[in-house]
Design an enzyme around this catalytic site. Structure first.
Site, mmCIF file in Angstrom:
data_model
loop_
_atom_site.group_PDB
_atom_site.id
_atom_site.type_symbol
_atom_site.label_atom_id
_atom_site.label_comp_id
_atom_site.label_asym_id
_atom_site.label_seq_id
_atom_site.Cartn_x
_atom_site.Cartn_y
_atom_site.Cartn_z
ATOM 1 N N ASP A 101 9.673 -3.918 23.075
ATOM 2 C CA ASP A 101 10.976 -4.519 22.776
ATOM 3 C C ASP A 101 10.859 -6.041 22.759
ATOM 4 O OD1 ASP A 101 11.931 -1.961 22.929
ATOM 5 O OD2 ASP A 101 12.604 -2.155 25.005
ATOM 6 N N THR A 148 -1.954 3.586 -7.733
ATOM 7 C CA THR A 148 -3.038 4.408 -8.265
ATOM 8 C C THR A 148 -2.459 5.611 -8.997
ATOM 9 O OG1 THR A 148 -4.373 3.700 -6.405
ATOM 10 C CG2 THR A 148 -5.176 5.574 -7.653
ATOM 11 N N HIS A 179 19.605 0.589 25.436
ATOM 12 C CA HIS A 179 19.496 0.213 24.022
ATOM 13 C C HIS A 179 20.668 0.785 23.230
ATOM 14 C CE1 HIS A 179 15.550 -1.585 23.987
ATOM 15 N NE2 HIS A 179 14.919 -0.490 24.374
ATOM 16 N N PRO A 220 0.820 -1.204 0.000
ATOM 17 C CA PRO A 220 0.000 0.000 0.000
ATOM 18 C C PRO A 220 0.863 1.266 0.000
ATOM 19 C CG PRO A 220 -0.670 -1.497 1.754
ATOM 20 C CD PRO A 220 0.567 -2.063 1.154
ATOM 21 N N GLU A 267 16.559 3.663 27.659
ATOM 22 C CA GLU A 267 16.925 4.058 26.297
ATOM 23 C C GLU A 267 18.435 4.033 26.099
ATOM 24 O OE1 GLU A 267 14.887 4.055 23.969
ATOM 25 O OE2 GLU A 267 13.098 4.048 25.233
HETATM 26 P P1 ADP Z 1 -1.281 2.855 -3.797
HETATM 27 O O1 ADP Z 1 -2.346 2.962 -4.826
HETATM 28 O O2 ADP Z 1 -0.100 2.059 -4.256
HETATM 29 O O3 ADP Z 1 -1.753 2.389 -2.467
HETATM 30 P P2 ADP Z 1 -1.192 5.662 -4.164
HETATM 31 O O4 ADP Z 1 -0.929 5.711 -5.612
HETATM 32 O O5 ADP Z 1 -2.582 5.914 -3.735
HETATM 33 O O6 ADP Z 1 -0.692 4.304 -3.549
HETATM 34 O O7 ADP Z 1 -0.199 6.684 -3.460
HETATM 35 C C1 ADP Z 1 -0.623 7.562 -2.456
HETATM 36 C C2 ADP Z 1 0.132 8.846 -2.526
HETATM 37 O O8 ADP Z 1 1.501 8.650 -2.184
HETATM 38 C C3 ADP Z 1 0.184 9.435 -3.906
HETATM 39 O O9 ADP Z 1 -0.940 10.220 -4.145
HETATM 40 C C4 ADP Z 1 1.448 10.255 -3.881
HETATM 41 O O10 ADP Z 1 1.218 11.506 -3.303
HETATM 42 C C5 ADP Z 1 2.330 9.465 -2.959
HETATM 43 N N1 ADP Z 1 3.273 8.610 -3.705
HETATM 44 C C6 ADP Z 1 3.335 7.264 -3.655
HETATM 45 N N2 ADP Z 1 4.307 6.799 -4.439
HETATM 46 C C7 ADP Z 1 4.873 7.870 -5.038
HETATM 47 C C8 ADP Z 1 5.943 8.047 -5.978
HETATM 48 N N3 ADP Z 1 6.621 7.004 -6.460
HETATM 49 N N4 ADP Z 1 6.242 9.300 -6.367
HETATM 50 C C9 ADP Z 1 5.563 10.348 -5.887
HETATM 51 N N5 ADP Z 1 4.556 10.257 -5.012
HETATM 52 C C10 ADP Z 1 4.209 9.039 -4.563
HETATM 53 ZN ZN ZN Z 2 12.965 -0.226 24.793
HETATM 54 MG MG MG Z 3 -4.336 2.690 -4.510
#
Ligand code: ADP
Ligand code: ZN
Ligand code: MG
Length: 616
Positions: A516, A223, A443, A218, A440
């Site tokens: 952790d 998109t 770590h 994701p 911390e």
């Molecule tokens: P997906 O469909 O893979 O879940 P999206 O295309 O909806 O992800 O991406 C969400 C937003 O993240 C985009 O609108 C853009 O602003 C940003 N983003 C993601 N990948 C890129 C990329 N390679 N270059 C520039 N912006 C990106």
């Molecule tokens: Zn810790």
């Molecule tokens: Mg998407």
């Protein structure tokens, strides 16, 4: 099955409406006003010579009165006399041999009207067919208006796909908006080229894949890439989300698919984009109990049929996106359907920097901001998260009354994305603050004093909205794609370092180590069940990843005995790590003390400060 049910329902409603119109409404609207009278009334009008015309039909006698004989109605309000609303009087035809002579004597015009011989079938057709046709035309008109958005909603446009037609101007996105993802862009460029020069491909006999599937975690820009293709290709772009196919009424999903492809065929060359195709494309054989989702299955079947049905040479390219490629029905991935996969992976270091720069163009950035450092600190972040980091930084700059985004804004916003906002309001007692600081620094010291461990970037004891009371940030110098067995083990050691410091310093332990412990256990378990890094089991996979893009989605495949052996092995591995951490800290108690004191005072120290203190 559902579709038929639906149709019968609509037809039944239509017939009922027509029935009502025919019997109650049409006669009032269009018929003459006919009043039934008795035969003797007719005869008395005849003898008083008040009748103007008589029409004798098969069963009825119809007559109209002479102008001056029409009775006046009194309108109740004004008391004015107006002509009666009755135009025609009707009475039953009697077996009356003297009727003709009576008519003659009355001076009325009269005629026998021969029934116009309308065949019963035609009569039926006219009385039912015409209204139905009118309704269908009206219905079409209505749904077209709605599809255009004319009535401000689309719940009414049954069976229409609602696919939005995007042309270049509308998405406004091009490949320049997509940073990194060079392989994906290259693959998509080929498709764009095909839509522009189909002849070039036809000349050599090549057919391009009908469908390409964008797969990746994701937020990686799937998109966005599809929208960029629409912008670059300059052809109509139909975009629909998988969930839109199944959200409305039963049976509509399949109809929507049909309509979508019909539109696409008319508009070819064009691109059809189905986002989140997994919502309809899920594997159909998902166990005996589920019984399958009839609706989804129908939609999927329709999609498969349509994809097989259309001519690939025509220039309709189908793009789809998903982050669950593993769950897709195999039939979708067969040759001739989505046979090309375009991976859209999480960006690497260079990709992250490029994405930061693309999004930084939209905000005012101060000179000399080091995007590379930010890219370095955000290993594993998706494009969406990086876009968010830029925006958070801009918001922070505004909050501090600046007109430019500075390095500190970006650094803080990285932490906001990783750990949540600072919780300014909470008051933490001095004794707890001490425990947190020692934890911390524990770590940090363990991390710094081991080989094969990422350098410390920052230590802080300012609590965050994510629930973290403090944290130690480590940043790898170079991007890592592999992890050695030693590095994996050292990570576990570093995770146990917090609690080890608490125990050494205060003689007791707290709940602060919960996260952790979870992380350490996860790594230990993966080392044994997935990475073949335990001498006990060797190279055997007991755990398989269900989804390559969701690392938590695994399933265990081993016998109960093995499972308990694995648990034992995990316990001993983590215990060994804890021992090592404790050993490191015991040897460096002085540093633990001095750096912790410093941290309690400052609340946040940078990696450089930390190293200076350590090497003092
Ligand atoms: P997906 O469909 O893979 O879940 P999206 O295309 O909806 O992800 O991406 C969400 C937003 O993240 C985009 O609108 C853009 O602003 C940003 N983003 C993601 N990948 C890129 C990329 N390679 N270059 C520039 N912006 C990106
Ligand atoms: Zn810790
Ligand atoms: Mg998407």
């Amino acid at each position: 099955m559902h579709i038929k049910k639906g149709k019968i329902f609509y037809v039944a409603i239509a017939v009922a409406i027509i029935f009502v119109l025919n019997y109650f409404v049409f006669p009032v609207l269009f018929g003459d006003n006919v009043e039934d009278v008795t035969y003797d009334e007719f005869l008395s009008k005849l003898s008083s010579r008040s009748i103007s015309e008589v029409q004798i039909e098969a069963d009825d006698i119809l007559y109209t009165l002479k102008e001056d004989e029409i009775p006046k109605d009194k309108t109740p309000l004004l008391g004015l006399a107006t002509p009666s609303s009755v135009d025609v009087y009707r009475t039953g035809l009697m077996d009356d041999p003297e009727l003709v002579s009576k008519l003659e004597n009355s001076g009325a015009k009269f005629a026998r009207v021969r029934e116009e011989e309308v065949p019963p079938l035609l009569a039926l057709l006219i009385s039912y067919g015409v209204p139905i046709a009118v309704m269908i035309i009206f219905w079409r008109f209505l749904s077209k208006q709605i599809a255009k958005g004319g009535f401000g909603g689309n719940a009414m446009s049954f069976g229409k796909s609602n696919a939005k037609i995007y042309v270049k101007a509308q998405t406004g996105k091009t490949f320049a908006d997509v940073a990194g993802q060079d392989e994906a862009k290259e693959a998509l460029t080929e498709i764009v080229d095909f839509l522009h020069n189909p002849k070039k491909y036809a000349a050599i006999g090549a057919t391009l894949p009908k469908g390409a599937l964008l797969v990746g975690p994701p937020g990686t820009g799937k998109t966005l890439l599809a929208q960029a293709v629409a912008g670059e290709a300059n052809v109509p772009f139909f975009s629909i989300s998988g969930s839109e196919f199944v959200e409305m009424f039963v049976g509509m999903g399949a109809a929507k698919v049909r309509d979508l492809f019909k539109q696409a065929n008319e508009k070819a060359p064009c691109i059809v984009f189905i986002d989140e195709i997994d919502t309809i494309g899920k594997r159909r054989d998902t166990g005996p109990i589920s019984g399958g989702n009839d609706e989804r299955e129908q939609t999927l079947n329709q999609l498969l049929t349509e994809m097989d049905g259309f001519d690939g040479k025509k220039g309709v390219v189908i793009l789809a996106a998903t982050n669950r490629p593993d769950s897709l029905d195999k039939a979708l991935l067969r040759p001739g359907r989505f046979d090309r996969r375009i991976p859209v992976e999480l960006p690497d270091m260079r990709g992250r920097e490029a994405i930061l720069r693309v999004h930084a163009k939209k905000v005012n950035i101060a000179d000399g901001v080091d995007f590379k450092a930010i890219a370095n600190a955000t290993s594993g972040a998706s494009g969406a998260e990086l876009a968010n980091i830029i925006n958070e930084a801009a918001l922070r700059a505004v909050k501090f009354g600046r007109i430019e985004v500075e390095q500190s804004d970006l650094e803080e916003s990285v932490e906001v994305i990783l750990a949540g906002y600072q919780r300014k309001g909470v008051v933490i007692s001095q004794s707890e603050k001490e425990i947190i600081a020692y934890h911390e620094v524990g770590h940090a010291l363990v991390a710094a004093l081991q080989k094969n461990s990422a350098p410390v970037h920052k230590i802080t004891i300012i609590p965050r909205t994510s629930g973290a009371l403090g944290y130690t940030m480590q940043v790898e110098e170079d991007e890592k794609f592999l992890m050695t067995k030693e590095e994996a083990f050292n990570k576990i050691v570093t995770f146990t370092g917090g609690r080890a410091a608490e125990k050494l310093m205060f003689g007791t332990i707290t709940t602060g180590a919960a996260n952790d412990i979870e992380q350490a256990t996860k790594i230990a378990r993966s080392m044994i069940t997935r990475y073949g890094m335990s001498s006990e089991f060797g190279m055997v996979a007991f755990e398989t990843l269900n989804n390559p893009y969701l690392s938590d989605d695994t399933s265990l495949t081993c016998s109960a005995e093995t499972a308990s052996l694995i648990d034992k092995e995990v316990v001993s591995l983590v215990a060994k790590a804890y021992e090592k951490a404790e050993g490191i800290l015991k040897e460096n108690m002085q540093k633990l003390n001095s750096i912790s004191r410093y941290l309690i005072d400052k609340e946040t120290i940078t990696g450089d400060e930390f190293m200076d203190l350590l090497n003092m």
